[in-house]
Design a protein around this motif. Structure first.
Motif, short mmCIF file in Angstrom:
data_model
loop_
_atom_site.label_atom_id
_atom_site.label_comp_id
_atom_site.label_asym_id
_atom_site.label_seq_id
_atom_site.Cartn_x
_atom_site.Cartn_y
_atom_site.Cartn_z
N GLU A 35 22.70 -69.98 -22.17
CA GLU A 35 20.97 -70.25 -21.64
C GLU A 35 21.13 -69.93 -20.73
OE1 GLU A 35 23.20 -72.58 -22.82
OE2 GLU A 35 21.50 -74.64 -22.60
N PHE A 36 21.84 -70.02 -19.21
CA PHE A 36 21.95 -70.18 -18.18
C PHE A 36 22.47 -68.45 -17.98
CE2 PHE A 36 22.53 -74.72 -18.03
CZ PHE A 36 20.80 -75.08 -17.71
N VAL A 84 33.81 -72.43 -24.40
CA VAL A 84 32.65 -71.34 -24.16
C VAL A 84 32.18 -72.34 -22.93
CG1 VAL A 84 30.66 -71.13 -25.88
CG2 VAL A 84 32.08 -71.81 -26.87
N TYR A 114 28.00 -71.34 -20.96
CA TYR A 114 26.25 -72.42 -21.41
C TYR A 114 25.39 -70.37 -21.22
CZ TYR A 114 27.58 -76.89 -20.68
OH TYR A 114 28.51 -77.64 -20.53
N LYS A 141 20.61 -82.34 -13.72
CA LYS A 141 20.07 -80.95 -13.77
C LYS A 141 20.00 -80.27 -14.44
CE LYS A 141 18.35 -79.37 -9.64
NZ LYS A 141 18.75 -79.28 -8.41
N LYS A 142 21.54 -79.73 -15.10
CA LYS A 142 21.67 -78.60 -15.38
C LYS A 142 21.38 -79.09 -17.10
CE LYS A 142 25.26 -78.90 -18.39
NZ LYS A 142 25.31 -78.96 -19.92
N ILE A 186 28.57 -79.70 -10.73
CA ILE A 186 29.40 -81.09 -11.27
C ILE A 186 30.81 -81.35 -10.41
CG2 ILE A 186 29.58 -81.33 -13.78
CD1 ILE A 186 27.44 -79.74 -14.76
N GLN A 235 17.70 -79.05 -17.54
CA GLN A 235 17.07 -77.19 -16.97
C GLN A 235 17.16 -76.71 -18.51
OE1 GLN A 235 15.66 -75.85 -14.54
NE2 GLN A 235 15.40 -73.69 -16.13
N SER A 236 18.82 -76.80 -19.46
CA SER A 236 19.26 -76.37 -20.40
C SER A 236 18.44 -76.78 -21.68
CB SER A 236 20.14 -77.06 -20.70
OG SER A 236 21.20 -75.97 -21.87
N ARG A 264 27.20 -76.66 -29.89
CA ARG A 264 27.77 -75.25 -29.39
C ARG A 264 29.40 -74.65 -29.08
NH1 ARG A 264 23.32 -75.04 -24.85
NH2 ARG A 264 23.79 -78.18 -24.51
N GLU A 276 26.28 -80.37 -26.69
CA GLU A 276 27.31 -79.70 -26.36
C GLU A 276 28.13 -79.84 -27.46
OE1 GLU A 276 27.75 -79.21 -23.54
OE2 GLU A 276 26.09 -80.47 -22.03
N ARG A 290 14.76 -74.75 -21.02
CA ARG A 290 14.83 -73.74 -22.08
C ARG A 290 15.50 -73.50 -23.63
NH1 ARG A 290 18.42 -70.35 -17.39
NH2 ARG A 290 17.27 -71.19 -15.54
N THR A 291 16.18 -74.73 -24.19
CA THR A 291 16.18 -74.38 -25.38
C THR A 291 15.59 -75.51 -26.28
OG1 THR A 291 17.74 -76.09 -25.67
CG2 THR A 291 19.19 -74.09 -24.92
N LEU A 327 24.63 -82.80 -13.10
CA LEU A 327 24.66 -82.39 -14.42
C LEU A 327 23.25 -83.04 -15.03
CD1 LEU A 327 26.36 -81.94 -17.52
CD2 LEU A 327 27.33 -84.71 -17.14
N TYR A 386 25.98 -74.57 -11.69
CA TYR A 386 25.97 -75.68 -11.81
C TYR A 386 27.84 -76.48 -12.07
CZ TYR A 386 21.02 -75.53 -13.30
OH TYR A 386 20.12 -76.01 -13.56
#
Lengths: 219, 210
Positions: free
Chosen positions: B92-93, B88, B90, A8-9, B105, A12-13, A75, A72, A16-17, A6, B101
């Motif tokens: 951006e992936f 929803v 992600y 790492k996710k 997880i 990475q997110s 979005r 989170e 990118r954002t 989690l 992922y």
């Protein structure tokens, strides 16, 4: 491992954002610039500079650390997280992310203070380094649990510093005291009581965080 | 075949002063498709959220039993697949990265051949390396099915499963339900007659208002 996945996710997110990093970097630059402009040619005391360090750190934490959960919620991906992991995994993953962010942010702020403020002199790094590490962990843990609480509220931006201030106050006061000791060159063995307070604060917040997160996380 | 049962015991949900439903007692079993019906705002999605454990009931219980052992709510996520309009993923992936992922997880080994066949089934193979932010709403809806099915869960809850889907997408969903219905417990919450036609039993939330 699940919490690390989690983390790492999230990392990475973030890359990118640039959800938190940009906000934090801008906040740090603006705050330090404002302090430098307002000081001008004045000589400020070493203690005051030490105090300003933690003021900048506190408000920078307020501007960026809530993002772990707020992003989170904004979005709409909170439900997705709820469907893939148990609450303690989510809390651990988000905590890891905030710990890394706090260490990067606070190291950058401290380096900038060393470079830009002549009166910021640490005579005993043996006291400063452990207090800096324990302080960062404390800020990350408290900010993570408060971020989870405020992410469900409608006025997130206002609520975060308001709710954080009383919770972070004992930590900041202890850190101010330890920074003063470090500036004075007081050795580590004479700062053990304050360091024990910091360690206890971190442990209490960590335990409370894991215990409360279950209730915060569910509707 | 694994045996998954779901029991709702005196399940009641009240928001403030608004009673959503009261005293629902129902038992769901593997091998059947159940429908949750009711008009807009009647509480179909609320009931779905209570079943998957992300919302707490005002009173009553939801019991998940896997091979006759009651599951702890913390572990529902390994047994449940959920599709919903308010889910929803992600943006951006890419689709592939999302699935990667989620597997990590969840702590489950990614079954590559299974994932590939799911991408085939929902017609997303050609776009699986694209970022989700470039997907249309129908493609995102199909992607949610891959998300729900990737870990081969025993309980599948599809809330408004065919929203945003064209006829081809709907057909893929109906084919999937028909393929899985003998080995899984499937619950469909919908207003669409075509969706509810797939169901063996239907529970109408509006009957539990008083």
């Amino acid at each position: 491992m699940k919490a690390f996945a989690l983390f790492k996710k999230d990392w990475q997110s973030e890359l990118r954002t640039r959800y938190a990093i940009n906000a934090l970097a801008m906040f740090i630059l603006v705050t330090i610039s404002v302090i430098l402009f307002s000081i001008g040619q004045e000589n400020i005391s070493e203690y005051l500079t030490g105090g300003l360090l933690w003021v900048v750190i506190f408000f920078s934490a307020m501007s960026g650390l809530s993002r772990a959960f707020v992003s989170e919620e904004e979005r709409g991906t909170t439900l997705t997280l709820q469907l893939i992991a148990k609450p303690s995994t989510i809390f651990s993953g988000k905590l890891l992310f905030n710990v890394l962010l706090v260490f990067i942010m606070n190291t950058a702020i401290t380096i900038l203070f060393f470079l830009l403020f002549e009166s910021f002199i640490i005579r005993d790094s043996g006291t400063f380094i452990p207090s800096f590490i324990l302080g960062n962990i404390g800020i990350a843990v408290s900010s993570t649990i408060i971020a989870a609480i405020i992410s469900k509220a409608s006025s997130k931006g206002t609520l975060y510093p308001v709710l954080s201030f009383p919770i972070l106050l004992p930590l900041i006061l202890t850190l101010l005291e330890l920074t003063k000791f470090s500036i004075d060159g007081q050795p580590l063995d004479e700062s053990l009581i304050e360091l024990t307070v910091l360690f206890s604060y971190d442990m209490i917040m960590l335990t409370a965080g894991y215990m409360l997160f279950d209730f915060i996380w569910k509707d | 075949m694994s045996n998954y049962t779901l029991e709702l015991k005196n399940l009641t949900k009240i928001f403030g002063r608004r009673l959503v439903f009261k005293d629902i007692n129902y038992k769901f079993e593997t091998g059947k498709v159940y429908g949750i019906a009711g008009s807009n705002g009647s509480g179909k999605s609320t009931l779905s959220k209570l079943i998957i454990g992300i919302s707490s009931p005002t009173s009553g219980k939801v019991l998940h039993k896997f091979n006759n052992s009651t599951l702890d709510a913390d572990y529902y996520h390994n047994h449940v697949g959920f599709v919903s309009p308010y889910l929803v993923l992600y943006d951006e992936f890419s689709a592939e990265e999302n699935i990667d992922y989620f597997s990590k997880i969840r702590g489950v080994q990614k079954d590559s051949s299974r994932i590939s066949s799911l991408f085939e089934e929902f017609n997303l193979t050609d776009r699986k390396t694209d970022l989700l932010k470039g997907y249309s709403s129908g493609m995102k809806q199909r992607m949610k099915f891959i998300f729900a099915l990737q870990h081969d869960p025993e309980l599948l809850i599809f809330d408004e499963p065919t929203s945003n889907l064209d006829s081809k997408g709907k057909e893929a969903v109906y084919n999937t339900v028909n393929r899985l219905k003998n080995n899984k417990l499937i619950i469909i919450a919908s207003n669409e007659d075509a969706d509810l036609k797939l169901c063996d039993n239907i529970i109408n939330v509006e009957e539990y208002k008083s």
